[in-house]
Scaffold this motif. Sequence first.
Motif, PDB file in Angstrom:
ATOM      1  N   LEU A  87       0.858  -1.185   0.000  1.00 37.23           N
ATOM      2  CA  LEU A  87       0.000   0.000   0.000  1.00 37.23           C
ATOM      3  C   LEU A  87       0.894   1.235   0.000  1.00 37.23           C
ATOM      4  N   THR A  88       0.528   2.208  -0.811  1.00 33.03           N
ATOM      5  CA  THR A  88       1.410   3.378  -0.944  1.00 33.03           C
ATOM      6  C   THR A  88       1.115   4.407   0.142  1.00 33.03           C
ATOM      7  N   PRO A  89       2.143   5.168   0.559  1.00 32.07           N
ATOM      8  CA  PRO A  89       1.927   6.168   1.599  1.00 32.07           C
ATOM      9  C   PRO A  89       1.110   7.345   1.083  1.00 32.07           C
ATOM     10  N   GLY A  90       0.562   8.110   2.038  1.00 31.11           N
ATOM     11  CA  GLY A  90      -0.180   9.311   1.685  1.00 31.11           C
ATOM     12  C   GLY A  90       0.782  10.445   1.351  1.00 31.11           C
ATOM     13  N   GLY A  91       0.359  11.681   1.540  1.00 33.68           N
ATOM     14  CA  GLY A  91       1.218  12.831   1.248  1.00 33.68           C
ATOM     15  C   GLY A  91       2.367  12.922   2.241  1.00 33.68           C
ATOM     16  N   ARG A  92       3.290  13.832   1.974  1.00 34.63           N
ATOM     17  CA  ARG A  92       4.449  14.003   2.866  1.00 34.63           C
ATOM     18  C   ARG A  92       3.983  14.539   4.209  1.00 34.63           C
ATOM     19  N   VAL A  93       4.344  13.858   5.262  1.00 36.99           N
ATOM     20  CA  VAL A  93       3.991  14.285   6.614  1.00 36.99           C
ATOM     21  C   VAL A  93       5.268  14.255   7.447  1.00 36.99           C
ATOM     22  N   VAL A  94       5.480  15.297   8.238  1.00 33.83           N
ATOM     23  CA  VAL A  94       6.652  15.315   9.123  1.00 33.83           C
ATOM     24  C   VAL A  94       6.216  14.778  10.483  1.00 33.83           C
ATOM     25  N   CYS A  95       6.895  13.714  10.946  1.00 30.69           N
ATOM     26  CA  CYS A  95       6.558  13.114  12.241  1.00 30.69           C
ATOM     27  C   CYS A  95       7.715  13.291  13.214  1.00 30.69           C
ATOM     28  N   THR A  96       7.397  13.327  14.503  1.00 31.82           N
ATOM     29  CA  THR A  96       8.448  13.324  15.512  1.00 31.82           C
ATOM     30  C   THR A  96       9.050  11.918  15.575  1.00 31.82           C
ATOM     31  N   LYS A  97      10.204  11.813  16.235  1.00 35.76           N
ATOM     32  CA  LYS A  97      10.847  10.509  16.349  1.00 35.76           C
ATOM     33  C   LYS A  97      10.468   9.812  17.655  1.00 35.76           C
ATOM     34  N   GLU A  98       9.460  10.336  18.324  1.00 36.62           N
ATOM     35  CA  GLU A  98       8.972   9.719  19.570  1.00 36.62           C
ATOM     36  C   GLU A  98       8.756   8.222  19.359  1.00 36.62           C
ATOM     37  N   TYR A  99       9.208   7.403  20.327  1.00 40.07           N
ATOM     38  CA  TYR A  99       9.010   5.963  20.201  1.00 40.07           C
ATOM     39  C   TYR A  99       7.826   5.536  21.064  1.00 40.07           C
ATOM     40  N   ASN A 100       6.706   5.347  20.427  1.00 41.16           N
ATOM     41  CA  ASN A 100       5.479   4.920  21.098  1.00 41.16           C
ATOM     42  C   ASN A 100       4.776   3.986  20.117  1.00 41.16           C
ATOM     43  N   PRO A 101       5.336   2.770  19.975  1.00 40.72           N
ATOM     44  CA  PRO A 101       4.957   1.928  18.838  1.00 40.72           C
ATOM     45  C   PRO A 101       3.479   1.537  18.808  1.00 40.72           C
ATOM     46  N   VAL A 102       2.960   1.485  17.598  1.00 41.36           N
ATOM     47  CA  VAL A 102       1.593   1.009  17.372  1.00 41.36           C
ATOM     48  C   VAL A 102       1.656  -0.130  16.364  1.00 41.36           C
ATOM     49  N   VAL A 103       0.764  -1.062  16.543  1.00 39.74           N
ATOM     50  CA  VAL A 103       0.719  -2.206  15.634  1.00 39.74           C
ATOM     51  C   VAL A 103      -0.666  -2.249  14.985  1.00 39.74           C
ATOM     52  N   VAL A 104      -0.669  -2.495  13.694  1.00 41.48           N
ATOM     53  CA  VAL A 104      -1.934  -2.654  12.971  1.00 41.48           C
ATOM     54  C   VAL A 104      -2.017  -4.093  12.486  1.00 41.48           C
ATOM     55  N   MET A 105      -3.228  -4.590  12.409  1.00 45.23           N
ATOM     56  CA  MET A 105      -3.440  -5.940  11.882  1.00 45.23           C
ATOM     57  C   MET A 105      -4.616  -5.940  10.920  1.00 45.23           C
ATOM     58  N   ALA A 106      -4.523  -6.788   9.927  1.00 37.53           N
ATOM     59  CA  ALA A 106      -5.640  -7.046   9.015  1.00 37.53           C
ATOM     60  C   ALA A 106      -5.820  -8.555   8.954  1.00 37.53           C
ATOM     61  N   GLU A 107      -7.035  -9.013   9.207  1.00 38.99           N
ATOM     62  CA  GLU A 107      -7.309 -10.451   9.204  1.00 38.99           C
ATOM     63  C   GLU A 107      -8.634 -10.712   8.505  1.00 38.99           C
ATOM     64  N   GLY A 108      -8.732 -11.876   7.904  1.00 37.25           N
ATOM     65  CA  GLY A 108      -9.969 -12.242   7.219  1.00 37.25           C
ATOM     66  C   GLY A 108      -9.667 -12.791   5.847  1.00 37.25           C
ATOM     67  N   ALA A 109     -10.374 -12.258   4.843  1.00 32.16           N
ATOM     68  CA  ALA A 109     -10.241 -12.797   3.491  1.00 32.16           C
ATOM     69  C   ALA A 109     -10.197 -11.676   2.471  1.00 32.16           C
ATOM     70  N   TRP A 110      -9.377 -11.870   1.434  1.00 30.43           N
ATOM     71  CA  TRP A 110      -9.378 -10.961   0.291  1.00 30.43           C
ATOM     72  C   TRP A 110      -9.544 -11.798  -0.967  1.00 30.43           C
ATOM     73  N   GLN A 111     -10.659 -11.609  -1.662  1.00 24.80           N
ATOM     74  CA  GLN A 111     -10.993 -12.363  -2.865  1.00 24.80           C
ATOM     75  C   GLN A 111     -10.736 -13.866  -2.669  1.00 24.80           C
TER      76      GLN A 111
END
Lengths: 137, 137
Positions: A87-111
């Motif tokens: 998946l391609t990223p959105g527009g340019r965004v400046v983020c801090t380097k703060e380390y506060n990790p987040v995890v995303v998951m996708a589960e199920g079925a695709w076609q």
Amino acid sequence: MRNAARWAVTLGLTATAVCGPLTGPAAAALHAPSTLVLTMGHGVGAAAAAPERAVTLSCAPTPSGTHPAATEACAELQGTDGDFATLTPGGRVVCTKEYNPVVVMAEGAWQGRRVSYERTYSNECVKNASVTSVFAF
Amino acid sequence: MRNAARWAVTLGLTATAVCGPLTGPAAAALHAPSTLVLTMGHGVGAAAAAPERAVTLSCAPTPSGTHPAATEACAELQGTDGDFATLTPGGRVVCTKEYNPVVVMAEGAWQGRRVSYERTYSNECVKNASVTSVFAF
């Protein structure tokens, strides 16, 4: 005339018997399922991170679910044939380097293929900058 | 009088600013997510079985999703505190011993805990006899 009426009833019942099953589960089965649950939580790796938010996303026959931008999310996934890693990223965004990790998951079925995807980002800003709509919930 | 009107507008805008964020993602986050995707396919084990059917099931704040009996399914899961392994079977059903294995999966979140459950049954009749509503789709 009574015979004609009887034929009409018979034909009607036959049509119902033949076409009826196409509504409900059988109709849903005409499409290979593209139905997902997307979750996000804080931590490194899905095993350590309790889901804090979760949305559903179905892309067949039409975009639906509790995802706040189902149409855009389905269009993006169709663009990568359901490959979450590209998946391609959105527009340019400046983020801090703060380390506060987040995890995303996708589960199920695709076609009709099983989906089990997870990715950890160093903070939520980096997550939001990395994919446009799919994990924006 | 004009002053009173100005105050009314100010109060209204303040109320919107304070209460507005409670709709949308923030409102959803008030409930620990109980959102699942349930899939079924033919084969032994989820790794080998392509999903043939998939439904979504959300149980908070109210039962919803594409599951055909969301209210009953949520009630059953609430009865086991989201433990899929201890869902009770339906009524007595006599099944053939035909070996045509089906696998069911539940993935997502239950009251903020991650869910990843799979179980293989020797045929679809045995599956349907083993749990009442949750995997009946």
